[in-house]
Design a protein around this motif. Sequence first.
Motif, PDB file in Angstrom:
ATOM      1  N   ILE A  59     -43.245 -29.710  47.152  1.00 44.10           N
ATOM      2  CA  ILE A  59     -42.233 -29.492  46.115  1.00 44.10           C
ATOM      3  C   ILE A  59     -42.444 -30.476  44.962  1.00 44.10           C
ATOM      4  O   ILE A  59     -42.446 -30.090  43.781  1.00 44.10           O
ATOM      5  CB  ILE A  59     -40.815 -29.661  46.715  1.00 44.10           C
ATOM      6  CG1 ILE A  59     -40.519 -28.533  47.698  1.00 44.10           C
ATOM      7  CG2 ILE A  59     -39.760 -29.735  45.617  1.00 44.10           C
ATOM      8  CD1 ILE A  59     -40.220 -27.202  47.071  1.00 44.10           C
ATOM      9  N   ALA A  60     -42.612 -31.756  45.297  1.00 47.54           N
ATOM     10  CA  ALA A  60     -42.804 -32.756  44.243  1.00 47.54           C
ATOM     11  C   ALA A  60     -44.056 -32.431  43.431  1.00 47.54           C
ATOM     12  O   ALA A  60     -44.051 -32.505  42.198  1.00 47.54           O
ATOM     13  CB  ALA A  60     -42.893 -34.154  44.863  1.00 47.54           C
ATOM     14  N   VAL A  66     -43.433 -29.561  41.015  1.00 44.09           N
ATOM     15  CA  VAL A  66     -42.685 -29.969  39.821  1.00 44.09           C
ATOM     16  C   VAL A  66     -43.635 -30.637  38.818  1.00 44.09           C
ATOM     17  O   VAL A  66     -43.585 -30.351  37.615  1.00 44.09           O
ATOM     18  CB  VAL A  66     -41.525 -30.926  40.186  1.00 44.09           C
ATOM     19  CG1 VAL A  66     -40.896 -31.514  38.926  1.00 44.09           C
ATOM     20  CG2 VAL A  66     -40.469 -30.191  41.013  1.00 44.09           C
ATOM     21  N   GLU A  75     -36.410 -24.714  33.187  1.00 45.07           N
ATOM     22  CA  GLU A  75     -36.310 -25.213  34.561  1.00 45.07           C
ATOM     23  C   GLU A  75     -37.655 -25.171  35.278  1.00 45.07           C
ATOM     24  O   GLU A  75     -38.444 -24.251  35.089  1.00 45.07           O
ATOM     25  CB  GLU A  75     -35.278 -24.367  35.320  1.00 45.07           C
ATOM     26  CG  GLU A  75     -34.984 -24.876  36.716  1.00 45.07           C
ATOM     27  CD  GLU A  75     -33.801 -24.160  37.349  1.00 45.07           C
ATOM     28  OE1 GLU A  75     -33.147 -23.337  36.669  1.00 45.07           O
ATOM     29  OE2 GLU A  75     -33.528 -24.438  38.538  1.00 45.07           O
ATOM     30  N   ILE A  95     -39.404 -24.930  39.075  1.00 44.43           N
ATOM     31  CA  ILE A  95     -39.013 -24.345  40.372  1.00 44.43           C
ATOM     32  C   ILE A  95     -37.628 -23.716  40.233  1.00 44.43           C
ATOM     33  O   ILE A  95     -36.655 -24.124  40.864  1.00 44.43           O
ATOM     34  CB  ILE A  95     -39.044 -25.372  41.526  1.00 44.43           C
ATOM     35  CG1 ILE A  95     -40.350 -26.165  41.515  1.00 44.43           C
ATOM     36  CG2 ILE A  95     -38.880 -24.639  42.862  1.00 44.43           C
ATOM     37  CD1 ILE A  95     -40.552 -27.039  42.748  1.00 44.43           C
ATOM     38  N   ASP A 132     -31.456 -23.252  44.458  1.00 44.81           N
ATOM     39  CA  ASP A 132     -32.029 -24.465  43.856  1.00 44.81           C
ATOM     40  C   ASP A 132     -31.792 -25.699  44.722  1.00 44.81           C
ATOM     41  O   ASP A 132     -32.082 -26.815  44.316  1.00 44.81           O
ATOM     42  CB  ASP A 132     -31.462 -24.687  42.450  1.00 44.81           C
ATOM     43  CG  ASP A 132     -29.943 -24.689  42.441  1.00 44.81           C
ATOM     44  OD1 ASP A 132     -29.333 -25.007  43.476  1.00 44.81           O
ATOM     45  OD2 ASP A 132     -29.351 -24.360  41.380  1.00 44.81           O
ATOM     46  N   VAL A 183     -34.004 -29.199  37.998  1.00 44.12           N
ATOM     47  CA  VAL A 183     -34.851 -30.103  37.225  1.00 44.12           C
ATOM     48  C   VAL A 183     -35.623 -29.324  36.171  1.00 44.12           C
ATOM     49  O   VAL A 183     -35.937 -28.142  36.371  1.00 44.12           O
ATOM     50  CB  VAL A 183     -35.848 -30.882  38.119  1.00 44.12           C
ATOM     51  CG1 VAL A 183     -35.112 -31.742  39.137  1.00 44.12           C
ATOM     52  CG2 VAL A 183     -36.809 -29.934  38.831  1.00 44.12           C
ATOM     53  N   ALA A 226     -32.562 -33.930  35.267  1.00 43.45           N
ATOM     54  CA  ALA A 226     -32.236 -33.463  36.617  1.00 43.45           C
ATOM     55  C   ALA A 226     -30.726 -33.441  36.751  1.00 43.45           C
ATOM     56  O   ALA A 226     -30.054 -34.374  36.307  1.00 43.45           O
ATOM     57  CB  ALA A 226     -32.841 -34.401  37.667  1.00 43.45           C
ATOM     58  N   ILE A 265     -35.550 -30.873  49.946  1.00 43.03           N
ATOM     59  CA  ILE A 265     -36.008 -30.256  48.698  1.00 43.03           C
ATOM     60  C   ILE A 265     -35.260 -30.823  47.501  1.00 43.03           C
ATOM     61  O   ILE A 265     -35.847 -31.126  46.455  1.00 43.03           O
ATOM     62  CB  ILE A 265     -35.858 -28.725  48.808  1.00 43.03           C
ATOM     63  CG1 ILE A 265     -36.893 -28.214  49.810  1.00 43.03           C
ATOM     64  CG2 ILE A 265     -36.029 -28.052  47.442  1.00 43.03           C
ATOM     65  CD1 ILE A 265     -36.841 -26.735  50.058  1.00 43.03           C
ATOM     66  N   HIS A 266     -33.956 -30.986  47.654  1.00 39.37           N
ATOM     67  CA  HIS A 266     -33.114 -31.583  46.617  1.00 39.37           C
ATOM     68  C   HIS A 266     -33.732 -32.906  46.138  1.00 39.37           C
ATOM     69  O   HIS A 266     -33.915 -33.115  44.931  1.00 39.37           O
ATOM     70  CB  HIS A 266     -31.727 -31.814  47.244  1.00 39.37           C
ATOM     71  CG  HIS A 266     -30.691 -32.361  46.340  1.00 39.37           C
ATOM     72  ND1 HIS A 266     -29.620 -31.610  45.919  1.00 39.37           N
ATOM     73  CD2 HIS A 266     -30.510 -33.589  45.794  1.00 39.37           C
ATOM     74  CE1 HIS A 266     -28.832 -32.350  45.145  1.00 39.37           C
ATOM     75  NE2 HIS A 266     -29.357 -33.558  45.065  1.00 39.37           N
ATOM     76  N   LYS A 272     -37.434 -32.632  44.486  1.00 43.40           N
ATOM     77  CA  LYS A 272     -37.489 -32.146  43.102  1.00 43.40           C
ATOM     78  C   LYS A 272     -37.319 -33.301  42.121  1.00 43.40           C
ATOM     79  O   LYS A 272     -37.995 -33.355  41.082  1.00 43.40           O
ATOM     80  CB  LYS A 272     -36.416 -31.068  42.882  1.00 43.40           C
ATOM     81  CG  LYS A 272     -36.811 -29.722  43.506  1.00 43.40           C
ATOM     82  CD  LYS A 272     -35.651 -28.756  43.581  1.00 43.40           C
ATOM     83  CE  LYS A 272     -35.530 -27.895  42.346  1.00 43.40           C
ATOM     84  NZ  LYS A 272     -34.509 -26.821  42.534  1.00 43.40           N
ATOM     85  N   LEU A 309     -40.014 -34.829  39.459  1.00 44.48           N
ATOM     86  CA  LEU A 309     -39.700 -34.951  38.033  1.00 44.48           C
ATOM     87  C   LEU A 309     -40.066 -36.345  37.519  1.00 44.48           C
ATOM     88  O   LEU A 309     -40.606 -36.493  36.417  1.00 44.48           O
ATOM     89  CB  LEU A 309     -38.205 -34.688  37.803  1.00 44.48           C
ATOM     90  CG  LEU A 309     -37.816 -34.542  36.336  1.00 44.48           C
ATOM     91  CD1 LEU A 309     -38.203 -33.153  35.817  1.00 44.48           C
ATOM     92  CD2 LEU A 309     -36.322 -34.779  36.131  1.00 44.48           C
TER      93      LEU A 309
END
Lengths: 242, 310, 103
Positions: A231-232, A235, B37, B39, B60, B65, B78, B92-93, B96, B100
């Motif tokens: 995920i990171a 992004v 945005e 993802i 989300d 983000v 974010a 996941i929260h 992300k 960023l």
Amino acid sequence: MPDKMPLDTLLASLFPAGHAVTVADGLITGEGPLNDGRLAVIGIDGDTALGIEGACLLAGRVLDVVRAGGSTPILVLVDSDSQRMSRRDELLGLNEYLAHLAKALLLADAQGHPTIGLLYGHSAAGAFIATALATRVLAALPGAHPSVMDLPSVARVTKLPLEILQDMARTTSVFAPGLDNMVQTGAVQATLDPDRPLGPQIAALIADSPAADTRDALGRERGGRPLAHAIAARVVREAQGA
Amino acid sequence: MDWKPVALSASPLAQSWYEASARARLAGLLDTDTFEEFIGPEQRMMSPHLPLFALPRAFDDGMIVGRGRLDGRDVLAAAQEGRFMGGAFGEIHGAKLVGLLRAALAVKPAAVLILFDTGGVRLQEANAGETAIAEIMRAITQVRAAGIPVIGLIGGRAGCYGGGGLIAGTCVRLVISEGGRLSVSGPEVIETNKGAEEFDSRDRALVWRTMGGKHRRLLGAADAFADDTIGAFRAAASAAIPAAPAFDLETLEAEQARLAARIARFGDARDATEIWSRLGVNDPDAVPGLTTEGFDALLDSLPEGSHDAR
Amino acid sequence: METLRFRHATTRPLPGTRPSAITGVVASGNLEVLLERNLPPDACHVEIDTAINGYAEVWAAVVADFVARRQPGGLTITINDGGARPDTVSLRLAQGARLMELP
């Protein structure tokens, strides 16, 4: 679960030639010899909760090391409770004190003082984040038992029966307390051998420590955090796209 | 103290920050139609863990983000959705926001904005959330060291608690509103662990006085006090971008001195009003009722001003 | 948790060109609705993940009513439900359709 290694045993294994590490009010400060140089030591002993005074004192010692220059590594020994839960600590801004301690450790590491965490007992929540988790490499000794929250408290908050949570904890590492689960998420990088001298093991950790934060990659390899790394990375890719 | 959100309004800038969703905050905070945005919800990157607890997921995962512009400057932003799982950090929260911040090192925006709205770690994913918080704090210091300010905005219904409070303390500047609460242990957590005589979580006036925006601004724990509107947060965020202090030994030594002096000066205070009185506030009991204008005038009248020690 | 799927035929496509929209939040008594324009103009698919089991008939009625009124041809609608009441569901579906029709 193996017994926790007492601090004096740990220090004797770490510094067989002697050391100047002391404990006052559960706060560990001092230093000892490592290879040809010194190893600065801070930490928390005896399952002590970390409050504003403790965080301020430990951060001051870390900044002393940075101010002195050189490349003295800093060892953070942790057997703590969670953050101190009190009206007074929150009134005076505990979040700033804990963040300040973490920032001091992160600055030290960025300025050439490798930071190593060694979890030898308990730790939880804000105290864990401000100390052990703010180091470049976090190792643990068998008998360490980190937890974000114990299962009875999780049961209270999630309104799930404790027996069900205990069953789930056996197969799901992502929420369950304990050292093995923190190893699987990648937060604890290595477990040390208590039967061998700790000094060379710490020196090896310093020599091998990665420059970048590899915890999410470790979490993917070990299965405790299957998605975080991807995920990171996604992004970052999307942010670099046109 | 009565804290009343402003009424919902047609103009996005006049909307209550507290009442708005995370998406509405971002849309109003940034220049019109500039938010993109990463993802997005159509990618359906949802928690793999919540179904084990028979809990519904969000597209989300409660963290939005992306990039946009603020007064023409490129920023990354974010936003946490405090109504989904209390805005808590799960795998996941958290990842992300980690991503960023890592992206900021590559794309070098004018700032990274974090719109906090969180109770802390999501217990169903506690180990992943806790580790993500540590990764976020490390990444913030790296972004700051690269000369990019990381600015926190606190005014959501979940407040900014637990690990969120530690992340906030790692930001270079914080904007807070009356409805924003900033703390590590929340009132209910203290009461559960230490009893109602230590903290009566139902005493809302005590909660706002101990953890609320005005106290945090007076104490120096936040840098700007904003009205509870998206427009006020937008103006304060934009004003916070220039002249943010560096992340270096000098800044942290100044913070060390600031925090040590706070313990020496207020360590024996039993209530926020006692601290405000020692800061030079003539009528501490009137502080909770002050309008933003009145509160800003009070801040200007006090000997302690802003600081660069964070 | 329960997953429900409904497939409807429509007489026309939903106006507008927006590829997707999202509205609502997953919370107690609330839901989020994701709308995507990715089907033939005479089809509408609805998929619901709900925290509350046993209300398939109510969902079927609410979705059928929405489809009959709005004729949302071309849309895939995906819902994460935190236990919303039928009137809240209808409101969010209508909000979502309106967002998709915006220029």
